[in-house]
Design a protein around this motif. Structure first.
Motif, mmCIF file in Angstrom:
data_model
loop_
_atom_site.group_PDB
_atom_site.id
_atom_site.type_symbol
_atom_site.label_atom_id
_atom_site.label_comp_id
_atom_site.label_asym_id
_atom_site.label_seq_id
_atom_site.Cartn_x
_atom_site.Cartn_y
_atom_site.Cartn_z
ATOM 1 N N TYR A 235 -7.720 2.648 -4.352
ATOM 2 C CA TYR A 235 -7.216 2.734 -2.976
ATOM 3 C C TYR A 235 -7.392 1.384 -2.266
ATOM 4 C CZ TYR A 235 -6.741 7.836 -3.217
ATOM 5 O OH TYR A 235 -6.345 9.115 -3.541
ATOM 6 N N ALA B 295 -11.860 11.059 -2.609
ATOM 7 C CA ALA B 295 -10.417 10.900 -2.409
ATOM 8 C C ALA B 295 -9.950 11.734 -1.227
ATOM 9 C CB ALA B 295 -9.664 11.303 -3.680
ATOM 10 N N ARG C 120 -8.121 -0.104 1.554
ATOM 11 C CA ARG C 120 -8.515 0.265 2.918
ATOM 12 C C ARG C 120 -7.925 -0.771 3.877
ATOM 13 N NH1 ARG C 120 -14.499 0.905 5.651
ATOM 14 N NH2 ARG C 120 -13.709 1.845 7.579
ATOM 15 N N LYS D 4 -10.945 3.874 -8.371
ATOM 16 C CA LYS D 4 -10.585 5.288 -8.480
ATOM 17 C C LYS D 4 -11.754 6.144 -8.006
ATOM 18 C CE LYS D 4 -7.691 4.477 -12.546
ATOM 19 N NZ LYS D 4 -7.439 4.753 -13.973
ATOM 20 N N GLY E 73 0.842 -1.197 0.000
ATOM 21 C CA GLY E 73 0.000 0.000 0.000
ATOM 22 C C GLY E 73 0.870 1.237 0.000
ATOM 23 N N TYR F 248 -10.861 9.935 1.873
ATOM 24 C CA TYR F 248 -9.943 8.818 2.117
ATOM 25 C C TYR F 248 -8.678 9.304 2.815
ATOM 26 C CZ TYR F 248 -12.600 5.830 -1.149
ATOM 27 O OH TYR F 248 -13.551 5.101 -1.775
ATOM 28 N N TYR G 226 -6.480 4.762 4.220
ATOM 29 C CA TYR G 226 -6.428 4.374 2.804
ATOM 30 C C TYR G 226 -5.038 4.601 2.214
ATOM 31 C CZ TYR G 226 -11.504 4.066 2.853
ATOM 32 O OH TYR G 226 -12.795 3.707 3.115
ATOM 33 N N ARG G 227 -4.625 3.681 1.400
ATOM 34 C CA ARG G 227 -3.373 3.813 0.675
ATOM 35 C C ARG G 227 -3.622 3.539 -0.800
ATOM 36 N NH1 ARG G 227 1.676 3.406 3.135
ATOM 37 N NH2 ARG G 227 1.512 4.101 5.300
ATOM 38 N N TRP G 228 -2.684 4.010 -1.625
ATOM 39 C CA TRP G 228 -2.837 3.782 -3.063
ATOM 40 C C TRP G 228 -2.560 2.332 -3.414
ATOM 41 C CZ3 TRP G 228 0.595 8.571 -4.463
ATOM 42 C CH2 TRP G 228 -0.187 9.719 -4.378
ATOM 43 N N ASN G 229 -3.354 1.829 -4.316
ATOM 44 C CA ASN G 229 -3.163 0.479 -4.842
ATOM 45 C C ASN G 229 -2.279 0.548 -6.078
ATOM 46 O OD1 ASN G 229 -3.338 -2.082 -5.893
ATOM 47 N ND2 ASN G 229 -5.531 -1.979 -6.366
ATOM 48 N N ALA H 140 -0.457 7.570 0.456
ATOM 49 C CA ALA H 140 -1.135 8.538 -0.411
ATOM 50 C C ALA H 140 -0.706 9.945 -0.005
ATOM 51 C CB ALA H 140 -2.647 8.381 -0.286
#
Lengths: 381, 381
Positions: A164, A196, A166, A190, A152, A199, A205-208, A155
């Motif tokens: 994202y 966003a 979770r 997205k 992850g 998040y 939340y982190r970017w996928n 962000a």
């Protein structure tokens, strides 16, 4: 299982090199996709930099590539260190589930179901290799513990360009060698800008980035359960892959075009996360996706005091009263690009196609590719 | 003196074809200036269209061209109807006074001092040929009456790109065949916007298009008085011009570079107007100057509903969400220019140079040419 040189002897890295990158048209073409380019002027193309990074973690002979038949020769030319047996070619692209599944089935057949397979895209930029290696070490540990493990990305802004992840509870003593790992509660698509922002506020939340690390047997068992048709095809292919070249070719031609085209996130990661089978290791190694010209521009130094960015030879671009442009002078020897009073444009010059667009429209370059296809201009796509 | 076919047997037309047109770079080059191009897609280049218009008034064999030695071959190729003897070439450009004076001296020597010489630039667009012919008829009449006669273009907007002519009293019975002719009170330089607006309000000012019609003897006498050094040089050259090619070449090489470089307006028209020796015939024939890409754009039809203008082959330009651009796809066969979300830009593509600028900066393209020269890029100028 960790070797004395810091590599993981049970880790096999996979580079799925499939996407055309039509938001980077006209530099990126269907005949020569973006992973074959050195957008950053680093001296290494995207796939070469990815290979280097993964070879440092898994060893040269543990890196594999899945690419289209049309690009196999170019990949081979760019990666002389890549073992010929580790270059897997598909006659048509069937999206990430099929690509990862086939490579995993082949590796399981070769090295056993307990090896760990890590899939990392060919078009990512990672700044801190040491932090990446530490992160992969934890991902490998979580994978050994039975999780399909993703990384992850922290962000840093409310991006609407990424999906994202979770996060859930820490794995804790379920994977002691992965102290930062957590379960994944969900993968989300997205978002719009407001979502966003929300998040980002929660901190959950982190970017996928589409990186997945897992034991081969865990993935194959999951596929057998969730996507049995894909499972059957890839295991049948893996059975003949190394032993019977003719039969492999015949089966790929016959079976591959019929394989379901579905992203790994949808087919595996999302349903498995709902069952508690996916882990996430936080990645803080400085990550970027080379998605469009704006993202390329963010990663290269300015060519002058007015924030113009040149993808290529600066000597071939003359900017007068112009600021914030992204210029790729790739039109051929002896061409000069002159910008007068132009601000915040993308100007991409290639031998047979020129693109001019505001930087703010970078994400929409894909639409231009579609418009050109509509007009029968496939030759320049 | 008017022939039955409507031509004037005593009129000789001169096309000074000298300027590079650096505001039209990179289409216009020092090696291939703008008058050699067909900017409007009419099928005739600027100089060809000018020749056609003047040949209809004076006859093919009464049209002459003064151009640089470097462009003589290209002019000859574009104008097969031009009598070889009527192509005058100068080794270096010495501005309009020297060019008009030399041609006039040669024509006076050939045909006598009473012939009328009319000088008309090679980069003008005239829409109504009949109105132009009627206007020239009056200018010839005023010239026969002894005036250096200019044509004053009806000012349709407060342009700051042109000089203006301030009209005086009607010539009346001093030139009965030129009923609309007036004296000129003054020539004034390109004004600022406020001054231009004021000019327009008075109704006394017209645009100076640099067209001059006069008896050869009148001009030569005026030069002898106001610019004796130029007069001496051009009469010495005219004396040998047709009779001794070797001596002509030797004298041109030796004398021409030393001739004073001064515009006809400054050297002749302004001082002579102050003496009452200049007349003006009003021109209402639809005139435009091909000065920059904006002025070219104003003269060609839109390629689509969004007012994009294509100088060249429309099939090579794809506009998506783009309006008001001026695009010249002259980069060579097989190149496509794609505009995405781009508005009001000038995009000029040639084999060795690409220009991108807002249309509003069209007049400043000349500055880009200067900047390229500063950087040693003379090869693309």
């Amino acid at each position: 299982m960790q070797q004395t040189d810091g590599r993981f002897s049970d880790l096999y890295a996979l580079i799925p090199a499939g996407g055309v990158g039509s938001r980077l048209w006209p530099l990126s073409r269907s005949a020569r996709p973006k992973f074959l380019y050195d957008f950053l002027g680093s001296g290494r193309t995207m796939i070469q930099a990815t290979f280097d990074r993964l070879a440092a973690v898994a060893g040269d002979d543990h890196v594999t590539v899945m690419t289209g038949v049309a690009h196999a020769a170019a990949v081979r030319a760019q990666l002389p260190e890549l073992d010929e047996r580790n270059l897997f070619a598909e006659p048509v692209g069937r999206d990430s589930t099929a690509a990862i599944a086939l490579a995993t089935a082949i590796l399981a057949k070769r090295h056993g179901r307990d090896v760990v397979v890590g899939s990392f895209a060919a078009d990512h930029v990672i700044r801190d290799d040491d932090a990446f290696r530490e992160c992969v070490a934890q991902a490998v540990a979580a994978a050994r513990a039975g999780y399909v493990t993703t990384i992850g990305i922290a962000a840093t802004r409310p991006s609407t360009a990424f999906g994202y992840i979770r996060q859930g509870a820490p794995l804790a003593d379920r994977a002691p060698a992965a102290p930062d790992a957590r379960t994944v509660r969900a993968f989300v698509e997205k978002p719009d800008a407001e979502t966003a922002q929300g998040y980002l506020m929660t901190g959950e939340y982190r970017w996928n980035a589409g990186m997945f690390v897992m034991r081969a047997g865990v993935l194959l068992d999951t596929l057998a359960r969730l996507k049995p048709r894909i499972y059957e095809t890839v295991t049948a292919l893996a059975d003949v892959w190394d032993d019977d070249g003719d039969r492999r070719a015949e089966m790929m031609e016959r079976l591959w075009p019929a394989v379901e085209k579905i992203a790994f996130d949808y087919a595996v990661a999302e349903p498995l996360a709902a069952e508690g089978g996916v882990a996430m290791v936080p990645g803080g190694f400085g990550w970027d996706d080379i998605g469009d010209f704006n993202s390329v521009a963010a990663l290269i130094p300015s060519a002058d005091a007015r924030n113009n960015k040149i993808i290529g030879d600066r000597g071939r671009v003359v900017c007068l009263d112009s600021a914030g442009n992204v210029v790729a002078p790739a039109g051929g020897e002896g061409r000069t690009i002159a910008l007068l009073g132009a601000d915040d444009l993308v100007v991409v010059d290639t031998p047979d196609a020129l693109l001019v667009a505001p930087r703010a429209r970078s994400q929409e370059v894909k639409r231009m590719a579609a418009a050109l296809a509509d007009q029968g201009l496939d030759a320049i796509l």
